[in-house]
Design an enzyme around this catalytic site. Structure first.
Site, PDB file in Angstrom:
ATOM      1  N   ASN A 410     -36.252  -3.902   7.552  1.00 42.26           N
ATOM      2  CA  ASN A 410     -36.978  -3.370   6.177  1.00 42.26           C
ATOM      3  C   ASN A 410     -38.668  -2.933   6.295  1.00 42.26           C
ATOM      4  OD1 ASN A 410     -37.071  -2.417   3.265  1.00 42.26           O
ATOM      5  ND2 ASN A 410     -38.638  -3.963   3.322  1.00 42.26           N
ATOM      6  N   GLU A 411     -39.023  -1.864   6.619  1.00 51.04           N
ATOM      7  CA  GLU A 411     -40.375  -1.510   6.494  1.00 51.04           C
ATOM      8  C   GLU A 411     -41.184  -2.296   7.741  1.00 51.04           C
ATOM      9  OE1 GLU A 411     -42.357  -1.862   2.717  1.00 51.04           O
ATOM     10  OE2 GLU A 411     -41.294   0.026   2.243  1.00 51.04           O
ATOM     11  N   LYS A 562     -40.577  -3.521 -11.308  1.00 50.16           N
ATOM     12  CA  LYS A 562     -39.840  -2.165 -10.904  1.00 50.16           C
ATOM     13  C   LYS A 562     -38.273  -2.197 -11.510  1.00 50.16           C
ATOM     14  CE  LYS A 562     -42.760  -0.801  -7.375  1.00 50.16           C
ATOM     15  NZ  LYS A 562     -43.598  -2.048  -7.190  1.00 50.16           N
TER      16      LYS A 562
HETATM   17  C1  GCU Z   1     -41.208  -1.942  -0.495  1.00 46.17           C
HETATM   18  C2  GCU Z   1     -40.565  -2.818  -0.024  1.00 46.17           C
HETATM   19  C3  GCU Z   1     -40.104  -3.931  -1.311  1.00 46.17           C
HETATM   20  C4  GCU Z   1     -41.126  -3.870  -2.401  1.00 46.17           C
HETATM   21  C5  GCU Z   1     -41.297  -2.571  -2.824  1.00 46.17           C
HETATM   22  C6  GCU Z   1     -42.495  -2.608  -3.959  1.00 46.17           C
HETATM   23  O1  GCU Z   1     -40.822  -0.599  -0.272  1.00 46.17           O
HETATM   24  O2  GCU Z   1     -39.417  -2.837   0.765  1.00 46.17           O
HETATM   25  O3  GCU Z   1     -39.725  -5.117  -0.854  1.00 46.17           O
HETATM   26  O4  GCU Z   1     -40.762  -4.899  -3.376  1.00 46.17           O
HETATM   27  O5  GCU Z   1     -41.753  -1.748  -1.779  1.00 46.17           O
HETATM   28  O6  GCU Z   1     -43.640  -2.251  -3.497  1.00 46.17           O
HETATM   29  O7  GCU Z   1     -42.011  -2.823  -5.095  1.00 46.17           O
END
Ligand code: GCU
Length: 670
Positions: A410-411, A562
């Protein structure tokens, strides 16, 4: 090896099953653990300030949202008595997860160590068991360690023995629990079609060398009826560790067909020694096939089935990662309620129980290892740790039909992890020839992006940049000729923050995150997604708010807000109902901004989400003319509120029944 296949004599096998039911026993070690923070030599345990806890236990249950939450060492101990029923048996201790390092001792002897917060591990303790009480000591730590993934990530790294621990009381010759703590049974559907499925059955056995043992596997259809049986005879030159391989053909299979019909077959494995059943184990799997068409998207069992999913972290307020099966059940109920057909269990392997719930619910699952943001470049120890976590994830979760892909990272965005990603990709394919590999990226043009079978994208148009509608061009730009998957998209929202007519993102790291903007982002993003058939999968970030200790934004510290549902799972936000109105098969009628109940402006839009017909709005008893909808979003523009209380209600019809929703807004005329 010789294989016999024949149709079953039901009564014979039922009697065998009953006779063999007690052959293995699982004893959860739940109560009576003692816990203390800090490190201590084994010889000085009595100096610790012990607290009695039950396991699962998480030592960050109450400080997880504070930037200086405890990341360090801690000790657990518990005792269990030797009982008659374990005499003559083999005893193992299996931890479903300890975050993130564990050294396990029994009666003062080191059994072994484990690094990695999310995989199960298992040790045999038979030789160390003594009469009377036996003491298990676990030295654990969740301190940052450059040798152990993850090194980073936007979430709290909770510590503790946060998943169950059990004693496994197994027969002497047994299906092994020691193969990366997996079940020891691997079911591989090598070819599946609507008319025929072939399942390879591999069973790993640990037995006395030279003991003559055969394996009988009985397959039960989804309705519970026995279907076929295969016996794999022994070979003569028997080792202690052996592998039994057979395959079973299932004609006209009932497919595991996602939300439509998640049928599962049970494979009942019996070890036979001189005609006697000495060990048994059941495993479930499902039979399905899927393809990704570069233009038309995801197909499950030959039919178009775009994945419309959500992401999920595993923590809860007041519990951290030590969540119960009831908590998993509640999460799954909410994921089902919204109508999602997929879940990305981010950013690490989650509990066996949630994968099982996904199997039963028909959710397509993206499972992944915690390779996040960066590697310790050039470190073999770090690379080996990631490989170990990958093998654990695959072997422990191999039989879950819900899992369709293995996520490799991931990222990533720093250093040179491409070589390591290539090794992980090869390893995933070696371990599991049937599933695709994927990864979630947020940096275009990185060399590791081309390694997994499919690259997916974390993208936040409307939140971290630009407007929600720019999801469209962003998707088009990301299409690499294989179609597109959006592994994350979303926006923050606090249910106590409101603003009408909001047209742009708030300060994303600020303390005002109006619920209305999150809904606008999802509407705008999703509109663009549905215009494009080549978008084969999407996963909202995130289904639930979660702890991220270093954040300080919205209406609560240490939370990434989120989620479509609040951290305590009590309040689905407006955006939850946008998706429910688009995905669920159940009637939805929902007035948005309902929590904005103290208003200071008389003129407002009223927005309703509904998948029903004749959606009619009534304000203070007056019905308003019908309006058109877009993606089940109805907006009545410029409604004037009266000073004081305003009764807002909406009714709609589905299959001849009327559904209503109502709320009260109080307008204060200053
Ligand atoms: C990223 C990431 C998440 C993170 C999210 C965010 O892309 O993979 O782990 O929580 O963005 O900024 O809310």
């Amino acid at each position: 090896m010789i294989k016999h296949i024949f149709t079953l004599c039901i009564s014979f096998f039922i009697s065998c099953f009953v006779a063999s039911a007690q052959l293995r026993e699982v004893i959860p070690l739940v109560d009576g653990w003692q816990f203390a923070k800090g490190a201590v030599p084994l010889t000085e345990l009595s100096s610790m300030d012990w607290e009695t806890v039950s396991v699962p236990h998480c030592w960050n249950a109450h400080d997880a949202t504070s930037p200086d939450y405890y990341r360090g060492e801690a000790v657990y101990r518990c005792t269990f008595p030797t009982s008659k029923k374990i005499r003559g048996k083999r005893i193992f201790i299996r931890f479903e997860a300890v975050s993130q390092e564990a050294k396990v001792y029994i009666n003062g002897t080191l059994l072994g160590e484990h690094q990695g917060a999310f995989g199960a591990f298992c040790f045999e303790i038979t030789p160390y068991i003594k009469k009377g009480n036996n003491e298990i000591v676990v030295m654990a730590s969740n301190a940052h360690n450059d040798d152990i993934a993850p090194l980073a990530g936007d979430f709290t790294k909770f510590g503790g023995i946060y998943r169950p621990v059990s004693l496994l009381i197994l027969p002497h010759n047994c299906i092994t629990p020691l193969d990366y703590a997996s079940s020891g049974v691997y079911l591989t559907p090598t070819s599946v079609s609507d008319t025929r499925a072939v399942v390879d059955v591999k069973v790993k056995v640990d037995a006395t060398p030279a003991a003559s043992i055969s394996l009988r596997t009985t397959v039960y259809a989804p309705d519970g009826n026995p279907l076929a049986v295969v016996t794999t005879d022994d070979y003569t030159d028997c080792e202690q560790s052996r592998e039994y391989n057979s395959n079973i053909i299932i004609e006209n299979p009932q497919l595991w067909d996602g939300l439509n019909a998640p049928h599962r077959y049970r494979f009942f494995c019996e070890l036979l020694q001189e005609g006697r059943v000495v060990d048994t184990l059941s495993q479930y799997t499902g039979l399905r096939y899927y393809t990704i068409d570069a233009e038309k998207g995801f197909f499950l069992n030959g039919k178009s089935y775009p994945i419309r999913g959500v992401n999920r972290h595993q923590d809860r307020p007041g519990k951290g990662w030590a969540i119960s099966n009831a908590d998993h059940d509640e999460d799954m109920r909410l994921i089902q309620e919204i109508g999602a057909n997929g879940v990305r269990l981010a950013h690490y392997p989650q509990s066996d129980y949630i994968y099982t719930l996904c199997d039963r619910a028909g959710m397509l699952v993206w499972a992944e290892i915690p390779f996040i943001e960066r590697a310790t470049d050039g470190s073999k120890v770090f690379a080996d740790n990631l490989k170990q976590q990958l093998v654990e994830m695959i072997r422990q979760n191999y039989n879950h039909p819900s899992i369709f892909c293995w996520g490799l990272f991931n990222e990533l965005g720093k250093g040179h992890p491409e070589g390591l990603v290539a090794e992980l990709n090869a390893l995933a394919h070696k371990e599991d020839p049937t599933r695709i590999t994927v990864a979630a990226a947020n940096n275009d043009g990185r060399p590791e992006n081309t390694v997994p079978d499919y690259l997916a994208h974390n993208t936040y148009p409307g939140w971290y940049w630009a407007g929600p509608e720019t999801m469209g061009p962003s998707i088009d730009w990301k299409n690499d000729g294989k179609g597109v998957c959006i592994s994350e998209y979303g926006a923050g929202a606090s249910v106590s923050h409101h603003k009408q007519g909001v047209t742009s993102a708030p300060k994303t790291d600020g303390d005002f995150h109006p619920e209305e903007w999150q809904a606008t982002v999802h509407e705008g993003n999703y509109r663009e997604i549905t215009k494009r058939d080549f978008v084969w999968g999407t996963f909202v970030w995130n289904m639930f708010d979660f702890a991220s200790a270093t954040r300080h934004e919205g209406d609560a510290p240490g939370i990434n807000d989120k989620g479509l549902v609040t951290y305590d799972r009590k309040t689905p936000k407006d955006a939850f109902y946008f998706y429910k109105a688009n995905w669920s098969r159940h009637p939805v009628v929902y007035i948005t901004s309902r929590r904005h109940d103290r208003r200071h402006e008389a003129v407002t839009d009223v927005k309703v989400y509904s998948n029903c017909q004749n959606v009619t709005l009534t304000v203070n008893g007056v019905s308003l003319p019908l309006v058109d909808s877009d993606h089940n979003v109805y907006i009545w523009k410029n409604i004037t509120l009266l000073p004081g209380e305003n009764q807002i209600s909406v009714s709609a019809v589905s299959a001849g029944k009327t559904y209503t929703d109502r709320c009260v807004w109080y307008y204060e005329n200053e």
